[in-house]
Design an enzyme around this catalytic site. Structure first.
Site, PDB file in Angstrom:
ATOM      1  CE  LYS A 299      -4.413  -1.744   1.311  1.00 15.89           C
ATOM      2  NZ  LYS A 299      -5.583  -1.763   2.148  1.00 15.89           N
TER       3      LYS A 299
ATOM      4  CE  LYS B 250      -6.435  -7.388  -1.524  1.00 14.55           C
ATOM      5  NZ  LYS B 250      -7.222  -7.220  -0.366  1.00 14.55           N
TER       6      LYS B 250
ATOM      7  CE  LYS C  89     -13.515  -2.409   0.871  1.00 11.52           C
ATOM      8  NZ  LYS C  89     -12.769  -2.506   2.125  1.00 11.52           N
TER       9      LYS C  89
HETATM   10  N1  AQP Z   1     -10.060 -10.334  -3.147  1.00 12.73           N
HETATM   11  C1  AQP Z   1     -10.456 -10.808  -1.985  1.00 12.73           C
HETATM   12  N2  AQP Z   1     -10.796 -12.112  -1.849  1.00 12.73           N
HETATM   13  C2  AQP Z   1     -11.213 -12.613  -0.654  1.00 12.73           C
HETATM   14  N3  AQP Z   1     -11.328 -11.854   0.473  1.00 12.73           N
HETATM   15  C3  AQP Z   1     -11.018 -10.544   0.379  1.00 12.73           C
HETATM   16  N4  AQP Z   1     -11.026  -9.538   1.273  1.00 12.73           N
HETATM   17  C4  AQP Z   1     -10.620  -8.396   0.673  1.00 12.73           C
HETATM   18  N5  AQP Z   1     -10.328  -8.633  -0.609  1.00 12.73           N
HETATM   19  C5  AQP Z   1     -10.566  -9.956  -0.829  1.00 12.73           C
HETATM   20  C6  AQP Z   1     -11.460  -9.690   2.656  1.00 12.73           C
HETATM   21  O1  AQP Z   1     -12.502  -8.761   2.907  1.00 12.73           O
HETATM   22  C7  AQP Z   1     -12.444  -8.358   4.280  1.00 12.73           C
HETATM   23  C8  AQP Z   1     -12.569  -6.868   4.373  1.00 12.73           C
HETATM   24  O2  AQP Z   1     -11.483  -6.263   3.697  1.00 12.73           O
HETATM   25  P1  AQP Z   1     -11.048  -4.781   4.074  1.00 12.73           P
HETATM   26  O3  AQP Z   1     -12.191  -3.870   3.969  1.00 12.73           O
HETATM   27  O4  AQP Z   1     -10.398  -4.769   5.402  1.00 12.73           O
HETATM   28  O5  AQP Z   1     -10.014  -4.386   2.955  1.00 12.73           O
HETATM   29  P2  AQP Z   1      -8.732  -5.086   2.382  1.00 12.73           P
HETATM   30  O6  AQP Z   1      -8.430  -6.387   2.998  1.00 12.73           O
HETATM   31  O7  AQP Z   1      -7.634  -4.094   2.424  1.00 12.73           O
HETATM   32  O8  AQP Z   1      -9.130  -5.426   0.903  1.00 12.73           O
HETATM   33  P3  AQP Z   1      -9.722  -4.599  -0.282  1.00 12.73           P
HETATM   34  O9  AQP Z   1     -11.193  -4.625  -0.207  1.00 12.73           O
HETATM   35  O10 AQP Z   1      -9.166  -5.158  -1.505  1.00 12.73           O
HETATM   36  O11 AQP Z   1      -9.214  -3.111  -0.129  1.00 12.73           O
HETATM   37  P4  AQP Z   1      -7.882  -2.465  -0.693  1.00 12.73           P
HETATM   38  O12 AQP Z   1      -8.063  -2.207  -2.143  1.00 12.73           O
HETATM   39  O13 AQP Z   1      -7.786  -1.187   0.098  1.00 12.73           O
HETATM   40  O14 AQP Z   1      -6.750  -3.409  -0.425  1.00 12.73           O
HETATM   41  C9  AQP Z   1     -11.143  -8.899   4.859  1.00 12.73           C
HETATM   42  O15 AQP Z   1     -11.417 -10.045   5.642  1.00 12.73           O
HETATM   43  C10 AQP Z   1     -10.347  -9.286   3.638  1.00 12.73           C
HETATM   44  O16 AQP Z   1      -9.482 -10.363   3.892  1.00 12.73           O
END
Ligand code: AQP
Length: 350
Positions: free
Chosen positions: A118, A211, A214
Site C-alpha cells: 500500500k 486480488k 477496492k
Molecule cells: N479479493 C479478496 N478475496 C477474498 N477476500 C477478500 N477480502 C478483501 N479482498 C478480498 C477480505 O474482505 C475483508 C474486508 O477487507 P477490508 O475492507 O479490510 O479491505 P482489504 O483487505 O484491504 O481489501 P480490499 O477490499 O481489496 O481493499 P484495498 O483495495 O484497500 O486493499 C477482509 O477479511 C479481507 O481479507
C-alpha cells in the site's frame, strides 16, 4: 483464563465493497452467527490510514460507513442477536492500540507485506497510521478477547501479528496478570484466523494474478455489491480469459489463473465445489460458462443490492443500528480496558 468462543471481524468503509469482500469475509460472517457470538465492525479508523484523496473525506466516509453496515444486514447479519457497530464509537480500540504499540516490535511491523504494497515506493510519505494498521487490528480483536477471526487470505499475516502481540502481552505482564487473579497468566487469547470457504482470495477480473480490490482504479476489475444486473453482465463478459475451453479436471486450472478465478467464483456463489462446476462446463466454450456465471451472480447479488439500497435510503435507521451495537460493544470493551489498565499499572478512578 477460560475464554468464551467469540468471533470478531471488520470491513473498512473505503467504498467499492466487492465480491471478494463478500465471498472472502461476509458470507462467513453470516454463517458463524449460527454457532458463535459475533461482533462485526465497520472499521472507520482503519479507513483513514491512507491519504484523504484515497478515502474521500468526511461525507464519503460517513456514506461508506452506512453502506458497509447496509451490506452486512442485507447479506443476513442480524444486528439484534449479534453486534454491528463502527469502530470509532468505542474509545477502547485506540486505547488498547496504544498499549499494543508499546508491546509490538518495529521489526515485526517491518515484515508486513500489506504495508509495503500500500505504501509503494514512496514509503517516507505514508502515514504512521498505515504503518501501525496491524497493531490497531490486534486491538480491535483483543479488546473483545475474540477467539476466532473470519478473514480473507490477505489478512493472514496480520492475524499472526495479533497472536504475537497477545502472546507478548501475556508474557510481559505475566506476574501482574497472575497478581490480578488470572492464575494461568493468560489475559488475552491467541485469536485463530478462520480462512475458509472456496473463495478466500477472489482475483481481479482483469488479471487473475492480482486480488480483487477496492482500490484498483479499473472498476471492470471487480464486481461491486451495488452493481446492477447489466453492469454485472458486462463485467463478466469482459472478464479476461484464455483461448482454451474449460478443463474437465481441477488440475487443468493450475496454470490458468483467470479460468481458475471464474470457476472459483461460480463454485462459491452456487455453493458447490470447483470439480462440480467443471463437470458441468468442462470442455465447453467460455461464453456459455460466462452466461451461467452472469445468471448465478445476478441471482445472488441483486437481492442484496436492492436491500442495501433500501437501507441506505434510511440513514437514521442505519445510524441507530450502529449506536445500539456500539453501546453493547462498549460494555465488553470497557471491562477489558479496566482490567488491562490494572495489569499495566495505570492508576484509574474506581
Ligand atoms: N479479493 C479478496 N478475496 C477474498 N477476500 C477478500 N477480502 C478483501 N479482498 C478480498 C477480505 O474482505 C475483508 C474486508 O477487507 P477490508 O475492507 O479490510 O479491505 P482489504 O483487505 O484491504 O481489501 P480490499 O477490499 O481489496 O481493499 P484495498 O483495495 O484497500 O486493499 C477482509 O477479511 C479481507 O481479507
Amino acid at each position: 483464563m477460560a475464554f468464551v468462543e467469540r468471533v470478531f471481524s471488520g470491513v473498512q468503509p473505503t467504498g467499492n465493497l466487492h465480491l471478494g469482500n463478500y465471498l472472502g469475509a461476509i458470507v462467513n460472517f453470516v454463517k458463524l452467527q449460527e454457532t458463535h457470538n459475533c461482533i462485526y465492525c465497520v472499521v472507520d479508523m482503519h479507513a483513514i490510514t491512507q491519504g484523504v484523496d484515497v478515502w474521500g473525506g468526511p461525507a464519503e466516509l460517513a456514506r461508506n460507513t452506512r453502506e458497509v453496515t447496509a451490506a452486512f444486514i442485507a447479506s443476513g447479519i442480524d444486528p439484534k442477536k449479534h453486534i454491528v457497530f463502527n469502530q470509532s464509537q468505542v474509545a477502547g480500540h485506540a486505547e488498547l492500540a496504544w498499549i499494543f504499540n508499546c508491546v509490538a516490535r518495529i521489526g515485526w511491523l517491518n515484515r508486513m507485506t500489506q504495508f509495503k504494497e500500500k505504501a509503494g515506493k514512496d514509503r517516507e510519505n505514508a502515514s504512521v497510521g498505515l504503518y501501525d494498521y496491524p497493531v490497531l487490528m490486534a486491538a480491535d480483536i483483543l479488546l473483545y478477547r475474540a477467539t476466532h477471526v473470519p478473514v480473507g487470505e490477505d489478512q493472514k499475516q496480520h492475524l499472526e501479528l495479533s497472536r504475537d502481540i497477545a502472546q507478548k502481552f501475556n508474557n510481559d505482564f505475566g506476574d501482574s496478570i497472575r497478581g490480578h487473579g488470572i492464575a494461568d497468566g493468560l489475559f488475552f487469547p491467541l485469536p485463530e484466523p478462520l480462512i475458509t470457504g472456496p473463495a478466500t482470495r477472489v482475483m481481479s477480473l482483469r488479471d487473475g494474478t492480482k486480488k480483487m480490490s477496492k482500490s484498483e482504479p479499473s472498476d471492470n476489475s471487480r464486481i461491486n455489491l451495488t452493481d446492477d444486473a447489466d453492469t454485472i453482465a458486462q463485467k463478466i463478459r469482459k472478464a479476461k480469459t484464455d483461448p482454451e475451453p474449460l478443463p474437465s479436471e481441477e488440475k487443468g486450472l493450475e496454470t490458468r489463473p483467470e479460468a481458475d478465478n471464474l470457476v472459483g467464483i461460480y463454485a462459491a456463489l452456487a455453493g458447490i465445489g470447483k470439480q462440480e462446476v467443471l463437470k458441468e462446463f468442462g470442455g465447453g466454450q467460455f461464453s456459455n460458462f460466462k452466461n451461467a456465471l452472469v445468471d448465478v451472480c445476478i441471482a445472488k447479488l441483486s437481492p442484496i443490492a436492492a436491500e442495501m439500497k433500501r437501507l441506505v435510503a434510511d440513514p437514521g435507521h442505519v445510524d441507530q443500528i450502529l449506536v445500539d451495537g456500539a453501546n453493547r460493544a462498549r460494555t465488553i470493551a470497557d471491562e477489558t480496558m479496566r482490567a488491562a489498565k490494572d495489569v499495566v499499572g495505570f492508576i484509574r478512578q474506581r
